[in-house]
Scaffold this motif. Sequence first.
Motif, PDB file in Angstrom:
ATOM      1  N   SER A  19       0.843  -1.198   0.000  1.00 47.48           N
ATOM      2  CA  SER A  19       0.000   0.000   0.000  1.00 47.48           C
ATOM      3  C   SER A  19       0.876   1.245   0.000  1.00 47.48           C
ATOM      4  N   CYS A  20       0.268   2.356  -0.334  1.00 47.59           N
ATOM      5  CA  CYS A  20       0.991   3.637  -0.311  1.00 47.59           C
ATOM      6  C   CYS A  20       1.461   3.968   1.105  1.00 47.59           C
ATOM      7  N   GLU A  21       0.622   3.706   2.079  1.00 51.81           N
ATOM      8  CA  GLU A  21       0.974   3.988   3.469  1.00 51.81           C
ATOM      9  C   GLU A  21       2.180   3.158   3.907  1.00 51.81           C
ATOM     10  N   GLU A  22       2.174   1.895   3.527  1.00 53.94           N
ATOM     11  CA  GLU A  22       3.285   1.017   3.870  1.00 53.94           C
ATOM     12  C   GLU A  22       4.574   1.479   3.179  1.00 53.94           C
ATOM     13  N   ALA A  23       4.466   1.914   1.930  1.00 54.60           N
ATOM     14  CA  ALA A  23       5.639   2.396   1.192  1.00 54.60           C
ATOM     15  C   ALA A  23       6.205   3.667   1.825  1.00 54.60           C
ATOM     16  N   ALA A  24       5.335   4.601   2.196  1.00 57.82           N
ATOM     17  CA  ALA A  24       5.792   5.838   2.835  1.00 57.82           C
ATOM     18  C   ALA A  24       6.474   5.533   4.162  1.00 57.82           C
ATOM     19  N   ALA A  25       5.912   4.621   4.930  1.00 56.21           N
ATOM     20  CA  ALA A  25       6.521   4.237   6.208  1.00 56.21           C
ATOM     21  C   ALA A  25       7.890   3.599   5.991  1.00 56.21           C
ATOM     22  N   LYS A  26       8.030   2.788   4.951  1.00 57.17           N
ATOM     23  CA  LYS A  26       9.313   2.143   4.646  1.00 57.17           C
ATOM     24  C   LYS A  26      10.355   3.190   4.259  1.00 57.17           C
ATOM     25  N   VAL A  27       9.952   4.169   3.476  1.00 59.11           N
ATOM     26  CA  VAL A  27      10.874   5.248   3.098  1.00 59.11           C
ATOM     27  C   VAL A  27      11.398   5.949   4.347  1.00 59.11           C
ATOM     28  N   LEU A  28      10.500   6.319   5.247  1.00 55.14           N
ATOM     29  CA  LEU A  28      10.922   7.005   6.471  1.00 55.14           C
ATOM     30  C   LEU A  28      11.799   6.113   7.345  1.00 55.14           C
ATOM     31  N   GLU A  29      11.497   4.836   7.380  1.00 54.05           N
ATOM     32  CA  GLU A  29      12.295   3.888   8.159  1.00 54.05           C
ATOM     33  C   GLU A  29      13.739   3.826   7.629  1.00 54.05           C
ATOM     34  N   LEU A  30      13.902   3.979   6.339  1.00 53.47           N
ATOM     35  CA  LEU A  30      15.216   3.862   5.708  1.00 53.47           C
ATOM     36  C   LEU A  30      16.059   5.133   5.801  1.00 53.47           C
ATOM     37  N   ILE A  31      15.450   6.245   6.192  1.00 56.25           N
ATOM     38  CA  ILE A  31      16.179   7.513   6.291  1.00 56.25           C
ATOM     39  C   ILE A  31      16.589   7.736   7.749  1.00 56.25           C
ATOM     40  N   PRO A  32      17.887   7.703   8.043  1.00 49.46           N
ATOM     41  CA  PRO A  32      18.328   7.991   9.411  1.00 49.46           C
ATOM     42  C   PRO A  32      17.885   9.390   9.841  1.00 49.46           C
ATOM     43  N   SER A  33      17.476   9.529  11.075  1.00 50.86           N
ATOM     44  CA  SER A  33      16.910  10.791  11.555  1.00 50.86           C
ATOM     45  C   SER A  33      17.910  11.942  11.559  1.00 50.86           C
ATOM     46  N   ASP A  34      19.208  11.642  11.552  1.00 51.50           N
ATOM     47  CA  ASP A  34      20.196  12.715  11.557  1.00 51.50           C
ATOM     48  C   ASP A  34      20.734  13.039  10.157  1.00 51.50           C
ATOM     49  N   ASP A  35      20.175  12.424   9.121  1.00 48.45           N
ATOM     50  CA  ASP A  35      20.575  12.720   7.749  1.00 48.45           C
ATOM     51  C   ASP A  35      19.829  13.942   7.219  1.00 48.45           C
ATOM     52  N   VAL A  36      20.420  14.583   6.227  1.00 49.91           N
ATOM     53  CA  VAL A  36      19.766  15.662   5.505  1.00 49.91           C
ATOM     54  C   VAL A  36      19.102  15.038   4.280  1.00 49.91           C
ATOM     55  N   VAL A  37      17.866  15.425   4.014  1.00 51.00           N
ATOM     56  CA  VAL A  37      17.080  14.826   2.944  1.00 51.00           C
ATOM     57  C   VAL A  37      16.825  15.845   1.839  1.00 51.00           C
ATOM     58  N   SER A  38      16.861  15.379   0.612  1.00 49.90           N
ATOM     59  CA  SER A  38      16.445  16.172  -0.541  1.00 49.90           C
ATOM     60  C   SER A  38      15.834  15.210  -1.545  1.00 49.90           C
ATOM     61  N   TRP A  39      15.302  15.732  -2.633  1.00 50.03           N
ATOM     62  CA  TRP A  39      14.680  14.866  -3.627  1.00 50.03           C
ATOM     63  C   TRP A  39      14.845  15.482  -4.995  1.00 50.03           C
ATOM     64  N   GLY A  40      14.773  14.617  -5.982  1.00 47.57           N
ATOM     65  CA  GLY A  40      14.810  15.075  -7.372  1.00 47.57           C
ATOM     66  C   GLY A  40      13.406  15.413  -7.822  1.00 47.57           C
ATOM     67  N   GLY A  41      13.105  15.138  -9.054  1.00 42.93           N
ATOM     68  CA  GLY A  41      11.805  15.506  -9.597  1.00 42.93           C
ATOM     69  C   GLY A  41      10.781  14.385  -9.587  1.00 42.93           C
ATOM     70  N   ALA A  42      11.007  13.331  -8.811  1.00 39.80           N
ATOM     71  CA  ALA A  42      10.087  12.192  -8.821  1.00 39.80           C
ATOM     72  C   ALA A  42       8.737  12.555  -8.214  1.00 39.80           C
ATOM     73  N   SER A  43       7.676  12.302  -8.962  1.00 38.29           N
ATOM     74  CA  SER A  43       6.337  12.599  -8.454  1.00 38.29           C
ATOM     75  C   SER A  43       5.851  11.550  -7.461  1.00 38.29           C
ATOM     76  N   THR A  44       6.504  10.396  -7.427  1.00 40.84           N
ATOM     77  CA  THR A  44       6.088   9.322  -6.522  1.00 40.84           C
ATOM     78  C   THR A  44       6.130   9.768  -5.068  1.00 40.84           C
TER      79      THR A  44
END
Length: 65
Positions: A19-44
């Motif tokens: 599900s979309c909710e599960e995918a979003a949760a997995k993304v957040l799980e994979l990003i360490p809380s002390d990292d800086v985040v950015s994104w390209g042009g992906a609409s996903t």
Amino acid sequence: MKAVEALQKRHFDAYYCSSCEEAAAKVLELIPSDDVVSWGGASTIDELGVKELVRQRNQKLIDRD
């Protein structure tokens, strides 16, 4: 899922989310809380609501939008 298995055989980290909710949760799980985040042009990440979730958890980010 065959696609995940094929990617893992080639030493990629791959995950299946049902599900979309599960995918979003997995993304957040994979990003360490002390990292800086950015994104390209992906609409996903817009469709999954990841940008807003990153902001809500006060993650350091570079917002290119």
